[in-house]
Write a protein that holds these residues in place. Structure first.
Motif, PDB file in Angstrom:
ATOM      1  N   MET A  68       0.820  -1.213   0.000  1.00 42.93           N
ATOM      2  CA  MET A  68       0.000   0.000   0.000  1.00 42.93           C
ATOM      3  C   MET A  68       0.853   1.263   0.000  1.00 42.93           C
ATOM      4  O   MET A  68       0.361   2.336  -0.321  1.00 42.93           O
ATOM      5  CB  MET A  68      -0.948   0.014   1.196  1.00 42.93           C
ATOM      6  CG  MET A  68      -2.039  -1.010   1.130  1.00 42.93           C
ATOM      7  SD  MET A  68      -3.040  -0.936   2.640  1.00 42.93           S
ATOM      8  CE  MET A  68      -4.268  -2.172   2.297  1.00 42.93           C
ATOM      9  N   ARG A  69       2.128   1.122   0.311  1.00 41.48           N
ATOM     10  CA  ARG A  69       3.039   2.266   0.355  1.00 41.48           C
ATOM     11  C   ARG A  69       3.043   3.036  -0.972  1.00 41.48           C
ATOM     12  O   ARG A  69       3.236   4.242  -0.994  1.00 41.48           O
ATOM     13  CB  ARG A  69       4.443   1.796   0.701  1.00 41.48           C
ATOM     14  CG  ARG A  69       5.459   2.903   0.869  1.00 41.48           C
ATOM     15  CD  ARG A  69       6.856   2.383   1.193  1.00 41.48           C
ATOM     16  NE  ARG A  69       6.894   1.411   2.274  1.00 41.48           N
ATOM     17  CZ  ARG A  69       6.887   1.712   3.566  1.00 41.48           C
ATOM     18  NH1 ARG A  69       6.839   2.964   3.954  1.00 41.48           N
ATOM     19  NH2 ARG A  69       6.936   0.765   4.488  1.00 41.48           N
ATOM     20  N   THR A  70       2.791   2.335  -2.073  1.00 44.21           N
ATOM     21  CA  THR A  70       2.846   2.985  -3.390  1.00 44.21           C
ATOM     22  C   THR A  70       1.806   4.101  -3.539  1.00 44.21           C
ATOM     23  O   THR A  70       1.988   5.003  -4.348  1.00 44.21           O
ATOM     24  CB  THR A  70       2.664   1.962  -4.527  1.00 44.21           C
ATOM     25  OG1 THR A  70       1.411   1.293  -4.370  1.00 44.21           O
ATOM     26  CG2 THR A  70       3.795   0.951  -4.533  1.00 44.21           C
ATOM     27  N   VAL A  71       0.745   4.042  -2.759  1.00 43.16           N
ATOM     28  CA  VAL A  71      -0.290   5.070  -2.876  1.00 43.16           C
ATOM     29  C   VAL A  71       0.150   6.393  -2.237  1.00 43.16           C
ATOM     30  O   VAL A  71      -0.409   7.443  -2.545  1.00 43.16           O
ATOM     31  CB  VAL A  71      -1.637   4.577  -2.292  1.00 43.16           C
ATOM     32  CG1 VAL A  71      -1.688   4.741  -0.792  1.00 43.16           C
ATOM     33  CG2 VAL A  71      -2.812   5.303  -2.926  1.00 43.16           C
ATOM     34  N   ILE A  72       1.163   6.359  -1.390  1.00 46.23           N
ATOM     35  CA  ILE A  72       1.602   7.577  -0.706  1.00 46.23           C
ATOM     36  C   ILE A  72       2.073   8.636  -1.699  1.00 46.23           C
ATOM     37  O   ILE A  72       1.749   9.815  -1.552  1.00 46.23           O
ATOM     38  CB  ILE A  72       2.687   7.255   0.355  1.00 46.23           C
ATOM     39  CG1 ILE A  72       2.069   6.416   1.490  1.00 46.23           C
ATOM     40  CG2 ILE A  72       3.315   8.537   0.894  1.00 46.23           C
ATOM     41  CD1 ILE A  72       3.077   5.867   2.485  1.00 46.23           C
ATOM     42  N   ALA A  73       2.801   8.230  -2.738  1.00 41.88           N
ATOM     43  CA  ALA A  73       3.247   9.196  -3.748  1.00 41.88           C
ATOM     44  C   ALA A  73       2.053   9.852  -4.433  1.00 41.88           C
ATOM     45  O   ALA A  73       2.079  11.041  -4.771  1.00 41.88           O
ATOM     46  CB  ALA A  73       4.138   8.507  -4.783  1.00 41.88           C
ATOM     47  N   VAL A  74       0.992   9.094  -4.607  1.00 40.92           N
ATOM     48  CA  VAL A  74      -0.210   9.608  -5.266  1.00 40.92           C
ATOM     49  C   VAL A  74      -0.936  10.602  -4.363  1.00 40.92           C
ATOM     50  O   VAL A  74      -1.357  11.674  -4.808  1.00 40.92           O
ATOM     51  CB  VAL A  74      -1.134   8.436  -5.659  1.00 40.92           C
ATOM     52  CG1 VAL A  74      -2.413   8.937  -6.294  1.00 40.92           C
ATOM     53  CG2 VAL A  74      -0.405   7.496  -6.599  1.00 40.92           C
ATOM     54  N   THR A  75      -1.080  10.245  -3.098  1.00 39.92           N
ATOM     55  CA  THR A  75      -1.772  11.160  -2.190  1.00 39.92           C
ATOM     56  C   THR A  75      -0.932  12.412  -1.923  1.00 39.92           C
ATOM     57  O   THR A  75      -1.495  13.498  -1.739  1.00 39.92           O
ATOM     58  CB  THR A  75      -2.154  10.455  -0.865  1.00 39.92           C
ATOM     59  OG1 THR A  75      -0.986   9.936  -0.234  1.00 39.92           O
ATOM     60  CG2 THR A  75      -3.152   9.336  -1.124  1.00 39.92           C
TER      61      THR A  75
END
Length: 190
Positions: free
Chosen positions: A113-120
């Motif tokens: 789920m860490r990959t969503v941090i760049a998006v947020t």
């Protein structure tokens, strides 16, 4: 004059096709800037079905307003001009993080789920611009509503008012929720 009508029709068709093709967004696992290192499992995030369906419905309503003719159609095209690039951004980085809400509410956090941090983080940085775009969209929608009412096309006036409420929902609920997904994951995945 005929060329202008064909051009407008093509623009409307392309606009609707673009959003039909975007859904579902196959998330971030396919883009280099969101990929995890080799050997790690990739996770994909999709726009929640309810939000995707709502966007499709709004585009269909806008297409009907464009087909309505008269000044209503002109006002609807002005909405389309400011709405289209905004919806593309939403579907790229504002809505997909919301797909994690159910899992996070259940206490399920995974390293993928860490990959969503760049998006947020991208949404958080672009939020002032997104809100400015909403102001331009709402101004165009208010003009559409007034014009449709003057021409007795109440269906399109109601659509404009519905889309204004959609924008408020995004500002008050969806964008903050998407940003909180990233902030929560930052805390949990230190």
């Amino acid at each position: 004059m005929r060329y202008q009508n064909v051009k407008k029709l093509l623009r409307s068709v392309i606009f609707l096709m673009a959003f039909a093709l975007i859904a579902p967004v196959e998330g971030f696992g396919q883009r280099d800037d969101y990929q995890k290192s080799q050997g790690e499992r990739k996770i994909q995030f999709k726009i929640p079905e309810s939000l995707k369906a709502e966007h499709v419905e709004l585009h269909e309503d806008l297409a009907r307003a464009i087909k309505a003719g008269g000044k209503t159609a002109e006002a609807a095209r002005a909405v389309e001009d400011v709405l289209h690039p905004h919806f593309l951004k939403e579907e790229e980085y504002a809505l997909p993080p919301l797909s994690l809400l159910s899992s996070l509410a259940e206490g399920n956090v995974t390293p993928e789920m860490r990959t969503v941090i760049a998006v947020t983080d991208k949404l958080k940085a672009d939020l002032p611009n997104m809100l400015q775009e909403h102001r331009a969209i709402v101004a165009a929608l208010e003009k559409l509503s007034a014009t449709a009412k003057q021409e007795g096309k109440t269906e399109h006036a109601l659509f404009a008012e519905k889309l204004i409420m959609h924008a408020r929902n995004e500002e008050e609920v969806l964008y903050p929720a998407a940003i909180l997904v990233g902030e929560y994951l930052k805390m949990k995945l230190k």
